[in-house]
Design an enzyme around this catalytic site. Structure first.
Site, PDB file in Angstrom:
ATOM      1  N   GLY A 179     -21.927  -2.805 -13.176  1.00 21.34           N
ATOM      2  CA  GLY A 179     -20.906  -2.000 -13.849  1.00 21.34           C
ATOM      3  C   GLY A 179     -19.638  -2.804 -14.010  1.00 21.34           C
ATOM      4  CG  ASN A 180     -17.075  -2.586 -16.863  1.00 24.45           C
ATOM      5  OD1 ASN A 180     -16.208  -1.733 -16.980  1.00 24.45           O
ATOM      6  ND2 ASN A 180     -18.089  -2.701 -17.719  1.00 24.45           N
ATOM      7  CB  ALA A 181     -12.756  -2.420 -12.874  1.00 27.28           C
TER       8      ALA A 181
END
Ligand code: C5P
Length: 425
Positions: free
Chosen positions: A218-220
């Site tokens: 995923g990412n932020a």
């Protein structure tokens, strides 16, 4: 121009706070909003029906089958939809713990629950109950389910409760209910603005690519920028479709919301929606890679190294740019660790977008999870404009104003191809 005043369907359920709904009806009518009231059987001991009928100018409905209701409003047959036809939103105030649970489960055993199961307009709830009931995991879970479906909660406040105790659980004051409802009504019946009559498609949030049954890439991305763009587009009169990766943020009310998880789900959803929209803003942080072969089940620890084999995801934006028709306008985002103008221009042209919005991910004070952003706008003809640091709502407004104005030297105004000022496919 609107052909009638805004209307809401007010659901009143079994809580002592039902007596306050009378004041709510008066205030709504005072705002020029017409109100149809549907009360549950449990509301009736608390709810002054006759005054509510006088203030709203309509009978208070309680029965699924009501032969007294005029035929054009579903009377004489089991037709609940007619009551919804003229409603721009449904507000359940007070919403009891029991009724919230029934909504979450999708029960349809009385008029109000049946209406809610059929409603396609925005739904708002103003819970009212004892504090322990509000915090019970069952209630928390039901509210979460509703929020995920796009229902807007107007949270209760603390103070004396019907039990004689004091705590959280009093229905929100009428002012706060109006504060939540009025923007929703404005988005359903959009104000006239530079994007009136146009459909805007916005992607937002991260994507998640499963590694195994519990882990993911995923990412932020928080989804804040995309939500701010959605609100800014609505405020300028647009209809907004939001395609959102997994975020904890409640979506802006009044959007057509499509939730997705992986990049390929996002691609499929955007590809099917793109032809019916004039403006696409690709604000999502799409994962560039996914697992070649996601592991089935959960991979157990075995003391050995684990090497993941990744393959590239499709570039959704590039694919959509290739299908772009005249009159459509594409905005891409770029999260970069350096804002080198030649690289940004190269990216803008390579992605074939009409506008690239770049932000510097090396700065901790802006971008991904921050409430603020500072961006550089780039056009394919090589114009650059910096929008200095501001909160994401302000930046979103400026991005849309830039799109609308099309005030780029050498770049045609995107929405001014037709005599009416809007380009359409
Ligand atoms: O190539 P890069 O990830 O920097 O490009 C950013 C832009 O491209 C963003 O608008 C993002 O939403 C979009 N993108 C995409 N599909 C991908 C990766 C990024 O549409 N696989």
């Amino acid at each position: 121009m609107p052909d009638r005043s805004p209307s809401i369907l007010l659901g009143v359920t079994g809580s002592i706070a039902a007596y306050k709904s009378l004041d709510l009806i008066r205030r709504l009518e005072g705002e020029g909003i017409s109100v149809r009231v549907v009360a549950t059987r449990n509301a009736l001991p608390f709810f002054p029906v006759l005054p509510a009928e006088v203030f709203s100018g309509h009978p208070v409905e309680t029965d699924l089958f009501n032969p007294r209701r005029p035929r054009e409003e579903g009377g004489g047959r089991v037709s609940h939809l007619a009551l919804l036809d003229k409603s721009d939103a449904v507000l359940v105030a007070p919403a009891s713990a029991d009724f919230i649970a029934r909504m979450a489960l999708g029960l349809a055993d009385d008029l109000l629950s049946t209406l809610l199961l059929s409603a396609t307009v925005p739904v708002l709830i103003a819970p009212a109950m004892e504090e322990a009931m509000y915090h019970h995991p069952a209630s928390t879970g039901h509210r979460k389910t509703l929020l995920e479906r796009g229902v807007v909660e107007i949270p209760p406040e603390a103070g004396p409760l019907a039990s004689g105790k004091s705590g959280l659980g009093r229905m929100a004051p009428v002012d706060r209910i109006l504060e939540a409802l009025l923007p929703v009504l404005r988005t359903v019946r959009p104000p006239d603005g530079p994007l009136s009559g146009l459909s805007v498609l916005i992607s937002t949030g991260p994507t998640r690519e499963p590694i195994d049954a519990v882990r993911y890439i995923g990412n932020a991305s928080s989804g804040r920028m995309g939500n701010a763009l959605a609100r800014a587009a609505q405020a300028r009169g647009a209809r907004v479709t939001l395609v959102s990766g997994p975020t904890d943020l409640p979506p802006p009310p009044g959007c057509d919301l499509h939730r997705v998880t992986t990049a390929r789900e996002m691609q499929e959803t955007l590809e099917s929606l793109f032809p019916s929209h004039q403006l696409l803003i690709m604000a999502a942080a799409v994962s560039d890679y996914r697992m070649k072969d996601p592991v089935t089940g959960k991979r157990k620890k075995d003391g050995r190294e684990w090497t993941l084999s990744l393959v590239e995801n499709p570039d959704i934006l590039k694919g959509l740019a290739a299908r772009k028709r005249p009159g459509q306008f594409l905005v891409g985002f770029a999260a970069e660790s350096s804002l080198d103008p030649s690289l940004l221009l190269e990216k803008c042209r390579h992605k074939k977008v009409d506008l690239l919005v770049a932000n510097d991910i090396s700065r901790a004070d802006i971008g991904f999870s921050s409430p603020d952003n500072e961006v550089v706008l780039v056009t394919p003809s090589g114009e650059f404009r910096t929008l200095p640091r501001a909160d994401k709502s302000a930046i979103a407004g400026q991005i849309l104003d830039a799109v609308v104005a099309g005030g780029w030297p050498g770049h045609p105004a995107p929405f001014q191809e037709n005599a009416d000022g809007h380009s359409r496919p």
